[in-house]
Design an enzyme around this catalytic site. Structure first.
Site, PDB file in Angstrom:
ATOM      1  N   ARG A  97       0.775  -1.242  -0.218  1.00  0.00           N
ATOM      2  CA  ARG A  97      -0.021   0.209  -0.068  1.00  0.00           C
ATOM      3  C   ARG A  97       0.848   1.110   0.140  1.00  0.00           C
ATOM      4  O   ARG A  97       0.485   2.465  -0.564  1.00  0.00           O
ATOM      5  CB  ARG A  97      -1.087   0.102   1.238  1.00  0.00           C
ATOM      6  CG  ARG A  97      -0.326   0.109   2.356  1.00  0.00           C
ATOM      7  CD  ARG A  97      -1.265   0.636   3.457  1.00  0.00           C
ATOM      8  NE  ARG A  97      -0.681   0.158   4.809  1.00  0.00           N
ATOM      9  CZ  ARG A  97      -1.223   0.711   6.058  1.00  0.00           C
ATOM     10  NH1 ARG A  97      -2.187   1.492   6.184  1.00  0.00           N
ATOM     11  NH2 ARG A  97      -0.657   0.547   7.135  1.00  0.00           N
ATOM     12  N   GLU A 155     -18.722   4.053  -1.276  1.00  0.00           N
ATOM     13  CA  GLU A 155     -17.830   3.248  -2.191  1.00  0.00           C
ATOM     14  C   GLU A 155     -18.664   3.210  -3.698  1.00  0.00           C
ATOM     15  O   GLU A 155     -17.812   3.075  -4.837  1.00  0.00           O
ATOM     16  CB  GLU A 155     -17.413   1.985  -1.763  1.00  0.00           C
ATOM     17  CG  GLU A 155     -16.234   2.286  -0.652  1.00  0.00           C
ATOM     18  CD  GLU A 155     -17.032   2.423   0.674  1.00  0.00           C
ATOM     19  OE1 GLU A 155     -18.443   2.199   0.789  1.00  0.00           O
ATOM     20  OE2 GLU A 155     -16.493   2.608   1.874  1.00  0.00           O
ATOM     21  N   PHE A 169     -14.226  -3.341   0.485  1.00  0.00           N
ATOM     22  CA  PHE A 169     -15.560  -2.325  -0.100  1.00  0.00           C
ATOM     23  C   PHE A 169     -15.212  -2.168  -1.282  1.00  0.00           C
ATOM     24  O   PHE A 169     -16.242  -1.880  -2.173  1.00  0.00           O
ATOM     25  CB  PHE A 169     -15.221  -1.121   0.947  1.00  0.00           C
ATOM     26  CG  PHE A 169     -15.146  -1.382   2.119  1.00  0.00           C
ATOM     27  CD1 PHE A 169     -16.065  -2.148   3.115  1.00  0.00           C
ATOM     28  CD2 PHE A 169     -14.157  -0.767   2.857  1.00  0.00           C
ATOM     29  CE1 PHE A 169     -15.956  -2.416   4.157  1.00  0.00           C
ATOM     30  CE2 PHE A 169     -13.872  -1.092   4.163  1.00  0.00           C
ATOM     31  CZ  PHE A 169     -14.767  -1.886   4.874  1.00  0.00           C
ATOM     32  N   ARG A 213      -1.168  -4.412   3.663  1.00  0.00           N
ATOM     33  CA  ARG A 213      -1.196  -3.449   4.611  1.00  0.00           C
ATOM     34  C   ARG A 213       0.170  -3.877   5.426  1.00  0.00           C
ATOM     35  O   ARG A 213       0.717  -3.198   6.163  1.00  0.00           O
ATOM     36  CB  ARG A 213      -2.307  -3.350   5.488  1.00  0.00           C
ATOM     37  CG  ARG A 213      -2.046  -3.062   7.137  1.00  0.00           C
ATOM     38  CD  ARG A 213      -3.272  -3.167   7.662  1.00  0.00           C
ATOM     39  NE  ARG A 213      -3.057  -2.016   9.000  1.00  0.00           N
ATOM     40  CZ  ARG A 213      -2.579  -2.545   9.993  1.00  0.00           C
ATOM     41  NH1 ARG A 213      -2.519  -3.842  10.342  1.00  0.00           N
ATOM     42  NH2 ARG A 213      -2.367  -1.915  11.015  1.00  0.00           N
TER      43      ARG A 213
END
Lengths: 316, 279
Positions: A8, A55, A80, A164
């Protein structure tokens, strides 16, 4: 040891750096600090648009912008981006084959403590089922940066998956004159007994597994499949024709992801044993990442064990 | 607007209605009710108001149109054919396998269609994206989106309403086709989305309410929308579902079915009688 960085971070850095070279807009849904699109926002505030926690709207707004011929990224967590907004992505981006680049971070169980509701392990399955969708899953920092640039220069919808949790930047160490090409797997190591196909976070563990196998005299070929779709059938078939069996490794459910993609290629053209390492049809849960990786079998040891099981099946 | 212009638009709208009936009759299915209710506004947009080029449907500075209530594709196709984007004869191929006229609009296949729609709520957001792009890249084109009143039950409609007001998209006009009926019955009974005017006002929009079948009111509303700065405009267009086909008017069973031969002939005869009266 290679530098460690979460992909990320690579995504955010790529947007901020490539923003000088290319004209594109970036959308986020109130997660800019987490998805790292905030790095782009800081440098190019006039080209960044927060959509708030909405979203579905964001995906269609991005489609509208792209329909006017402009390049656009839409970012959120994988959960999402691929889950909440699935139908918007399918009908507003996929069906019209619009060049929207979906930057999905926090994929897989390495989200950690947030637990099952935020650990998306179904996004490959959802996204690769959409006709014409390109699905990218870069392994590390070098590859993630290169993948973002390739996505900018691509035409048509792209789903990019980032993590992440920090991973070692192995690609520049393992591959000479590395070049990222959508749809082309990367051979990390050649071998003759079994092929390990890995993607995303699992790629560096595949290299570790190959080392473990080598200690036992087993020569594993390691291939990084950074493009889940279109899958590199040519490279997969060439490799299994040589090794005769395969194990796949992905931070995703074993249903509908890399493992099924590889197995569907081999079963149609070169049937060989294919064992899958992935989340075994269960939801994730809260915990520290190293513990979770053990619990769900996302380890080098499990890849090595499955590789040996695949080799054993060859003689049957 | 001049009398002659109004008469011309009435003729065009009537031709669009004939095209709608031809399309759904030949398909044996489709959505005539909500198509007939928007025919006058489509006639106004494509023959009086919007800046488009028939010989260059992808012209980058064209005004954009999004049929967010995509199931009323027969109305859009009939309008585009009437305007000359493709032959009117093609309307008879609607919903058939060899046709580019899909059951819901497909921007890849049909000249003049700016966004693929059908799944309710999505097109409105896409229209917001087109309007935002014009703002960011300094383009003068305007974007128009027609929404259904039933469609406004979708939560995404209000996400888009929030977005458009937040980014001050005064180059965006939403038209809400308030015909009062959806598949399962009157909107007030199925899931009442009223009051639309107060809701859009609360979301920060400029709100204009008109009779959807009165060209003077239509003209005044779109001109007022163009003058409004700093916020998007919604035109709440009170319409009659099934307008000008007597047995379809205000009947929700004509939301999504085609007339058989006998009723098809009745519809065409009624619309031809209207055409006669407009000569």
């Amino acid at each position: 040891m290679a530098d460690k960085r979460a992909t990320r971070e690579s995504y955010g850095r790529a947007l901020a750096e490539l923003g000088d070279k290319y004209d594109f807009l970036v959308f986020d849904a109130d997660l800019a600090a987490a998805t790292k699109t905030g790095m782009f926002k800081k440098k190019f505030p006039e080209r960044f648009f927060d959509c708030g926690i909405a979203e579905g709207n964001m995906m269609c707004v991005a489609a509208g912008v792209a329909s006017t011929g402009k390049k656009v990224f839409a970012s959120s967590f994988a959960m999402f981006a691929s889950g909440r907004a699935y139908e918007q992505v399918r009908n507003c981006i996929g069906y019209p084959h619009i060049h929207v680049i979906i930057g999905a971070t926090h994929a897989g169980i390495t989200v950690g403590e947030d637990g099952a509701t935020h650990q998306c392990i179904e996004d490959f399955a959802l996204m690769r089922a959409i006709p014409g969708m390109t699905v990218l899953s870069p392994a590390d920092d070098t590859e993630a940066f290169a993948a973002v640039e390739a996505a900018i220069n691509h035409d048509g919808p792209v789903y990019m998956r980032f993590g992440r949790y920090a991973v070692p930047d192995l690609t520049p160490e393992l591959v000479k004159d590395y070049k990222f090409e959508i749809g082309k797997g990367v051979v990390y190591r050649e071998g003759s007994d079994v092929t390990i196909f890995a993607t995303g976070y699992m790629t560096h563990l595949a290299v570790e597994a190959a080392d473990m196998l080598l200690a036992e005299g087993i020569k594993a070929e390691v291939i990084n499949i950074h493009t889940i779709k279109p899958i590199d059938s040519e490279l997969i078939l060439k490799s299994v024709a040589k090794t005769g069996c395969a194990v796949t490794a992905e931070e995703h459910t074993v249903i509908g992801g890399l493992g099924d993609s590889v197995a569907s290629v081999t079963s149609a053209a070169c049937p060989v044993p294919v064992m899958k390492v992935g989340v075994e049809d269960v939801f994730g849960k809260s915990g520290q990442v190293p513990e979770l990786l053990e619990i769900y079998g996302l380890t080098a040891a499990n890849i090595a064990a499955k590789a040996k099981a695949a080799i054993a099946l060859k003689s049957k | 607007m001049q009398e002659a212009k109004i008469l011309e638009l009435k003729r065009i709208a009537n031709n669009i209605r004939i095209g709608i009936i031809e399309g759904v009759y030949n398909a044996g299915c489709g959505h005539p009710g909500g198509s007939l209710s928007i025919a006058d506004i489509l006639a106004y947009l494509y023959f009086e108001h919007m800046n488009v080029k028939v010989d260059d449907p992808r012209w980058e500075d064209r005004d954009r149109f999004v049929l967010s209530k995509g199931h009323t594709a027969p109305a859009l196709y009939a309008t585009l054919a009437e305007r000359g984007f493709f032959p009117k004869e093609e309307l008879k191929t609607f919903r058939k396998t060899a046709s580019r006229l899909q059951g819901h609009p497909d921007m890849k296949g049909v000249p003049g269609v700016d966004m693929s729609t059908g799944s309710l709520g999505l097109g409105f957001s896409a229209a917001c994206g087109m309007a935002l792009s014009a703002k960011v890249y300094g383009k003068d084109y305007r974007t128009y989106a027609i929404l259904g009143d039933g469609e406004s039950e979708e939560g995404q409609v209000w996400e888009a309403a929030m977005f458009a007001a937040h980014y001050k998209l005064d180059n965006l006009v939403a038209i809400l086709d308030l015909n009062g009926l959806q598949i399962d019955g009157p909107i007030a009974e199925v899931m009442n989305p009223a009051p639309h005017d107060e809701k859009f006002l609360a979301f920060g929009w400029n709100v204009i309410t008109i009779d959807a079948h009165n060209f003077e009111e239509i003209d005044a509303a779109f001109k007022a929308a163009k003058e409004c700065k700093g916020k998007p405009t919604v035109i709440i267009a009170k319409s009659v579902k099934g307008k000008n086909v007597s047995y379809m008017e205000n009947k929700c069973e004509w939301h999504g079915q085609a007339p058989k031969e006998d009723l098809y002939k009745v519809a065409i005869a009624e619309l031809e009688a209207i055409a006669e009266g407009l000569r």
